[in-house]
Design an enzyme around this catalytic site. Structure first.
Site, PDB file in Angstrom:
ATOM      1  N   SER A 142       0.810  -1.223   0.000  1.00 13.72           N
ATOM      2  CA  SER A 142       0.000   0.000   0.000  1.00 13.72           C
ATOM      3  C   SER A 142       0.843   1.273   0.000  1.00 13.72           C
ATOM      4  CB  SER A 142      -0.938   0.007   1.207  1.00 13.72           C
ATOM      5  OG  SER A 142      -0.213  -0.128   2.413  1.00 13.72           O
ATOM      6  N   ASP A 391      -3.254   6.656  11.743  1.00 16.31           N
ATOM      7  CA  ASP A 391      -2.428   6.006  10.718  1.00 16.31           C
ATOM      8  C   ASP A 391      -1.094   6.751  10.649  1.00 16.31           C
ATOM      9  OD1 ASP A 391      -1.178   5.012   8.476  1.00 16.31           O
ATOM     10  OD2 ASP A 391      -2.886   5.277   7.136  1.00 16.31           O
ATOM     11  N   HIS A 394       1.075   5.343   6.435  1.00 15.88           N
ATOM     12  CA  HIS A 394       0.903   5.914   5.096  1.00 15.88           C
ATOM     13  C   HIS A 394       1.159   7.417   5.128  1.00 15.88           C
ATOM     14  CE1 HIS A 394      -1.446   2.122   5.240  1.00 15.88           C
ATOM     15  NE2 HIS A 394      -0.891   1.951   4.044  1.00 15.88           N
TER      16      HIS A 394
END
Length: 415
Positions: A142, A391, A394
């Protein structure tokens, strides 16, 4: 001055002609100046052509002397961001932090400045011309998908006709492609978080209690991307656990052999399979190969002097300590990548490492934190403690991955 009644006598070979020595030297001087002018014009054109060639690679010191990955972040709210979040129709909800409530947008305005040279300005139109009739494929997890989204947004900004760009995707497929019709260019992402085959290969349902890899098998993935013109790999985050279960056999075969293997050794096995595939199957005269180094995480705030129960949540400033490295980075894994690539080089195949690790280490404020789409409903307990669902892996876009692509852009044109 010639008198009006003077007659001009044509010169004929063999006739006695009076030609003064002054006239001779004047003619000679004129000829010398003419030849010099022609020569200088050619030199000027040549020099300017050379300068143009330098400008599209690296300005400042020569590339051999310039480390693009060693530098500092410079605040630049005039040139950055390179595109606007709202303008990119292909933005991911996982990365669009402003859309999901982040008000402090200073993370969008930082430019990476190498110590001894400049990164060439990203020119989306120029790259699209380079990609005409070609495939560029990002292969990995990702984080690599985030870099692909960044690249799509960068290129999207140069294609103004909405009918000339679209996404191509088949439900359940590991492959998604951005198509630029005018250039017949395809910029793609292929989901393969461990590069080799694994039980996490499903692009949607890959969060499983146990991770299993087939370290010696890559054909299912490789056959999809091998013929691309530019390949950009990464694989790091999904290996971060003490042991990985390795399978010899197939997932459908009940007689398959499973073995718990120490993480570094299983990573080494997988990269050996990956490098062997590249050596045998990649067209060396056609395909350019890149490997993006590990993307750091910022999940332990005590590592930069904050509270031990915090992470990247509410961070708005970057880390300023030069050479900072957090526990989310494992140099041992990077050495395995470097050894694999060095071995490929001895076999005549070049893979360029895009070393994004150190420059990204400083950017603790660049993560989505809580400002992203939440795929699952949050509990009251989570809502009362935002750090619990932040998060810190990312990256927001526009943001840090755009710089990764600026570095990739520099090497694409350098090659």
């Amino acid at each position: 001055m010639v008198a009006r009644n003077q007659h001009l006598v044509p010169i004929t070979w063999g006739s006695p002609v009076k030609f003064s020595i002054v006239q001779f030297f004047v003619s000679l001087l004129f000829a010398v100046f003419f030849v010099a002018a022609v020569y200088m014009s050619r030199v000027f054109v040549t020099v300017n052509m050379i300068r143009e060639k330098v400008d599209v690679t690296f300005s400042g010191d020569s590339q051999s002397e310039c480390d693009l990955f060693s530098g500092k972040w410079v605040f630049d709210n005039k040139s950055y961001p390179l595109y606007k979040e709202n303008d990119c129709k292909f933005m991911s909800d996982q990365l669009s932090c402003n859309k999901f409530g982040r008000e402090d947008l200073s993370y969008q305005h930082w430019r990476w400045q190498p110590h001894h040279c400049d990164i060439p300005r990203f020119n989306a139109t120029r790259l699209l011309h380079k990609l005409r009739n070609k495939r560029m494929v990002f292969v990995g997890d990702s984080l690599n998908r985030g870099q692909w989204v960044s690249m799509v947004c960068l290129l999207d900004s140069a294609i103004h006709n909405p009918k000339m760009k679209f996404l191509s995707y088949v439900n359940g497929s590991n492959l998604i492609a951005f198509k630029a019709r005018e250039y017949n260019a395809s910029i793609e992402f292929y989901w393969a978080p461990l590069l080799v085959e694994s039980n996490s290969d499903d692009p949607v349902n890959h969060r499983l209690p146990e991770r299993i890899v087939k370290s010696h098998s890559i054909e299912k993935h490789g056959r999809v991307w091998t013929d691309a013109d530019i390949l950009v790999f990464n694989s790091y985050l999904w290996w971060r656990q003490p042991h990985i279960k390795v399978l010899w056999g197939s997932f459908e075969d009940k007689n398959g052999i499973y073995k718990e293997v120490e993480m570094l050794r299983s990573y080494e096995l997988a990269l050996k399979t990956w490098s062997d595939w590249l050596e045998i199957h990649v067209n060396r005269t056609k395909t350019s190969l890149f490997f993006v180094s590990m993307s750091p995480t910022h999940e332990r705030a005590n590592e930069w002097g904050a509270s031990s129960d915090q992470n990247c949540y509410s961070e708005t400033d970057m880390i300023t300590k030069e050479g900072y490295r957090g526990s989310g980075t494992d140099p041992r894994m990077m050495r395995i990548v470097e050894n694999s690539i060095d071995e490929l080089k001895t076999r005549g195949l070049k893979v360029q490492i895009i070393n994004i690790t150190q420059l990204s280490e400083y950017r603790k404020e660049g993560h989505p934190s809580i400002y992203r789409k939440q795929w699952d409903a949050l509990s009251e307990e989570q809502l009362s403690n935002p750090s619990s669902y932040s998060d810190c892996i990312h990256w927001c876009l526009p943001g840090v991955p755009d710089v990764w692509n600026e570095l990739l852009y520099a090497y694409i044109f350098q090659q």
